[in-house]
Structures are given as structure tokens and as C-alpha cells.
Write a protein that holds these residues in place. Structure first.
Motif, PDB file in Angstrom:
ATOM      1  N   VAL A  71     -77.392  21.800  28.248  1.00  0.00           N
ATOM      2  CA  VAL A  71     -77.211  21.693  29.613  1.00  0.00           C
ATOM      3  C   VAL A  71     -76.326  20.186  29.822  1.00  0.00           C
ATOM      4  O   VAL A  71     -75.325  20.267  30.761  1.00  0.00           O
ATOM      5  N   LEU A  72     -76.573  19.225  29.154  1.00  0.00           N
ATOM      6  CA  LEU A  72     -75.872  17.949  29.292  1.00  0.00           C
ATOM      7  C   LEU A  72     -74.438  17.935  28.532  1.00  0.00           C
ATOM      8  O   LEU A  72     -73.670  17.133  28.767  1.00  0.00           O
ATOM      9  N   GLN A  73     -74.331  19.114  27.722  1.00  0.00           N
ATOM     10  CA  GLN A  73     -73.125  19.423  26.931  1.00  0.00           C
ATOM     11  C   GLN A  73     -72.940  18.005  26.075  1.00  0.00           C
ATOM     12  O   GLN A  73     -71.555  17.547  25.990  1.00  0.00           O
ATOM     13  N   THR A  74     -73.850  17.554  25.538  1.00  0.00           N
ATOM     14  CA  THR A  74     -73.508  16.623  24.643  1.00  0.00           C
ATOM     15  C   THR A  74     -74.828  16.338  23.613  1.00  0.00           C
ATOM     16  O   THR A  74     -75.935  17.195  23.963  1.00  0.00           O
ATOM     17  N   SER A  75     -74.866  15.847  22.616  1.00  0.00           N
ATOM     18  CA  SER A  75     -75.626  15.804  21.541  1.00  0.00           C
ATOM     19  C   SER A  75     -76.738  14.811  22.098  1.00  0.00           C
ATOM     20  O   SER A  75     -76.623  13.922  22.631  1.00  0.00           O
ATOM     21  N   ARG A 148     -85.420   6.665  16.771  1.00  0.00           N
ATOM     22  CA  ARG A 148     -84.976   7.100  15.120  1.00  0.00           C
ATOM     23  C   ARG A 148     -83.913   8.358  15.170  1.00  0.00           C
ATOM     24  O   ARG A 148     -83.070   8.285  14.355  1.00  0.00           O
ATOM     25  N   VAL A 149     -83.751   9.108  16.171  1.00  0.00           N
ATOM     26  CA  VAL A 149     -83.093  10.302  16.310  1.00  0.00           C
ATOM     27  C   VAL A 149     -81.469   9.690  16.021  1.00  0.00           C
ATOM     28  O   VAL A 149     -80.752  10.376  15.357  1.00  0.00           O
ATOM     29  N   PHE A 153     -79.201  11.251  12.842  1.00  0.00           N
ATOM     30  CA  PHE A 153     -78.447  12.682  13.284  1.00  0.00           C
ATOM     31  C   PHE A 153     -77.130  12.110  14.109  1.00  0.00           C
ATOM     32  O   PHE A 153     -77.292  11.293  14.945  1.00  0.00           O
ATOM     33  N   ASP A 154     -75.907  13.004  14.111  1.00  0.00           N
ATOM     34  CA  ASP A 154     -75.013  12.700  14.909  1.00  0.00           C
ATOM     35  C   ASP A 154     -74.435  13.861  15.316  1.00  0.00           C
ATOM     36  O   ASP A 154     -72.849  14.182  15.516  1.00  0.00           O
ATOM     37  N   SER A 159     -79.609  17.408  15.965  1.00  0.00           N
ATOM     38  CA  SER A 159     -80.706  16.787  17.067  1.00  0.00           C
ATOM     39  C   SER A 159     -81.548  17.688  17.345  1.00  0.00           C
ATOM     40  O   SER A 159     -82.919  17.500  17.767  1.00  0.00           O
ATOM     41  N   PHE A 160     -81.098  19.018  17.719  1.00  0.00           N
ATOM     42  CA  PHE A 160     -81.809  20.251  18.192  1.00  0.00           C
ATOM     43  C   PHE A 160     -83.018  20.404  17.034  1.00  0.00           C
ATOM     44  O   PHE A 160     -84.058  20.648  17.437  1.00  0.00           O
TER      45      PHE A 160
END
Length: 227
Positions: A71-75, A148-149, A153-154, A159-160
């Protein structure tokens, strides 16, 4: 993808509900639900209900992960990365509160999960509710997860998947309780409630140490003079 990173988030997820003062009272209600609905004539088994509850937790975490990654179109990583210093600062404060046993979070009210006439729907809804209510009930480990996320992750996909690993950890105790005998499960929940104070202090000490390490060593927010 390093499996160890997802295992770390899974373990944080396992610890999150087991050290949350306002979530522990939900376990007896869950056990009563299993005893009342499980293995009823024509209905799902206790194990099936436990699996549906876990699926509900995963659905809740997946929805939250999608909000950030789709939804936010970002990680999620890029969102949290901008406030990582603040996240660890909050983690330090929460850890200190738990370590000093100030009882702030134990005063949060417990909320009863929703029920319906259909056991399968109730089980899935219980899990979804459980996943949502645990977030504000254990700010220490939730803050640790969000802090920590961005370090682990990048990418949006990772992330999901990290959210799913975290959600699987949150649902794991519920699934475990559906697999063991009801008397044993009740004994475990009573023990968790009895020793919630020491558990919170240990948790507070651990998260405070982690927060201090990142603020001082990794981010160098606090300038420590060298000898």
C-alpha cells in the motif's frame, strides 16, 4: 536470504506473547475454547482449531506487512530505517521500565476475543485478534522487532517474509497448546502468570542491553570517550 534472520524474528515472535502481561490472560480463554469446541460431533478437531488460530495470526501479520510493502509502495525496511535511532531509544526506555518492574504494562486491560456460532470462524478470528492485540501489549519485543528489521533486510519481499516469520512465532505457542494435553497447557499458563514479574525483568535487561549496544556502538548516538 539467510535463514538465521528469519529464525531470529520467529524466536522474537515466540517470546512476544509469552512475556506480555495483558496477553497471558487470553490463554485460559483459548484453552476453554478448545475444550468446548474441539472434537465436537461433526466439528473440527482441537488440532485443526489450533492450526486455524495460527493461520489467523499469520493473516494479521501478513496484512500489516502488506500495508508497508504494498500500500505504501515501499519496503518496511526503508520506512523503519528513517526512525531506527528513535526505535532503539524507545526500546531502551521500555527495557528500563521492565527491568525496574514499574508495572506500567501490566496495567493494560485484557480484552476478550470475538466469538461466532461457527468454531472454524471463531478460531481464525481469535488468531487474527490475538495477533492484533499482542502488538500494543508487549512494546519491548515489538520495538525490538521493528528495530531489527531494517538491519536484517533491505527489500520489500524479505521484509514481508520477516513479518510472516514473526507472526508464525506469535502463533506457535497457541498451536503448541492445541497439541498437548489440556491440564499441561493450563499448568504452563498458570506458571507464566505466576512468574511474569521475573520474566519481565529479564526481558527488560536483555532489550535494554541490545538498545544500548546499537545506540552507543552501532549508531554512536552517545559519544563514549576512549581511554
Amino acid at each position: 536470504m539467510a535463514v538465521g534472520r528469519f529464525v531470529e524474528l520467529f524466536l522474537i515472535g515466540v517470546a512476544t506473547p509469552l512475556t506480555a502481561a495483558c496477553v497471558i490472560p487470553l490463554y485460559p480463554a483459548f484453552l476453554a475454547f478448545l475444550a468446548d469446541r474441539g472434537d465436537a460431533e461433526g466439528g473440527p478437531s482441537i488440532v485443526a482449531l489450533g492450526a486455524l488460530v495460527t493461520a489467523g495470526v499469520l493473516a494479521c501479520m501478513a496484512l500489516i506487512g502488506l500495508v508497508f510493502s504494498a500500500v505504501l509502495q515501499t519496503s518496511l525496511t526503508r520506512v523503519v530505517e528513517t526512525v531506527s535511532h528513535a526505535a532503539f531509544a524507545v526500546l531502551a526506555v521500555v527495557g528500563a521500565i521492565l527491568l525496574l518492574d514499574l508495572g506500567v504494562f501490566s496495567r493494560l486491560p485484557a480484552i476478550e476475543p470475538p466469538h461466532s456460532a461457527h468454531p472454524s470462524v471463531s478460531a481464525f478470528g481469535y488468531g487474527f485478534f490475538f495477533g492484533a492485540i499482542v502488538l500494543p501489549c508487549n512494546p519491548a519485543l515489538i520495538a525490538l522487532f521493528f528495530a531489527r528489521v531494517p538491519i536484517l533486510f533491505d527489500s520489500r519481499l524479505e521484509s514481508f517474509l520477516g513479518f510472516l516469520a514473526f507472526g508464525a512465532g506469535i502463533g506457535a505457542p497457541l498451536l503448541a497448546f492445541s497439541l498437548v494435553s489440556q491440564p499441561f497447557a493450563r499448568q504452563v499458563t498458570r506458571t507464566l502468570a505466576r512468574y511474569s514479574g521475573p520474566v519481565n525483568r529479564v526481558t527488560g535487561g536483555i532489550v535494554l542491553a541490545i538498545a544500548a549496544y546499537y545506540l552507543v556502538v552501532v549508531f554512536a548516538v552517545v559519544d563514549v570517550p576512549t581511554v
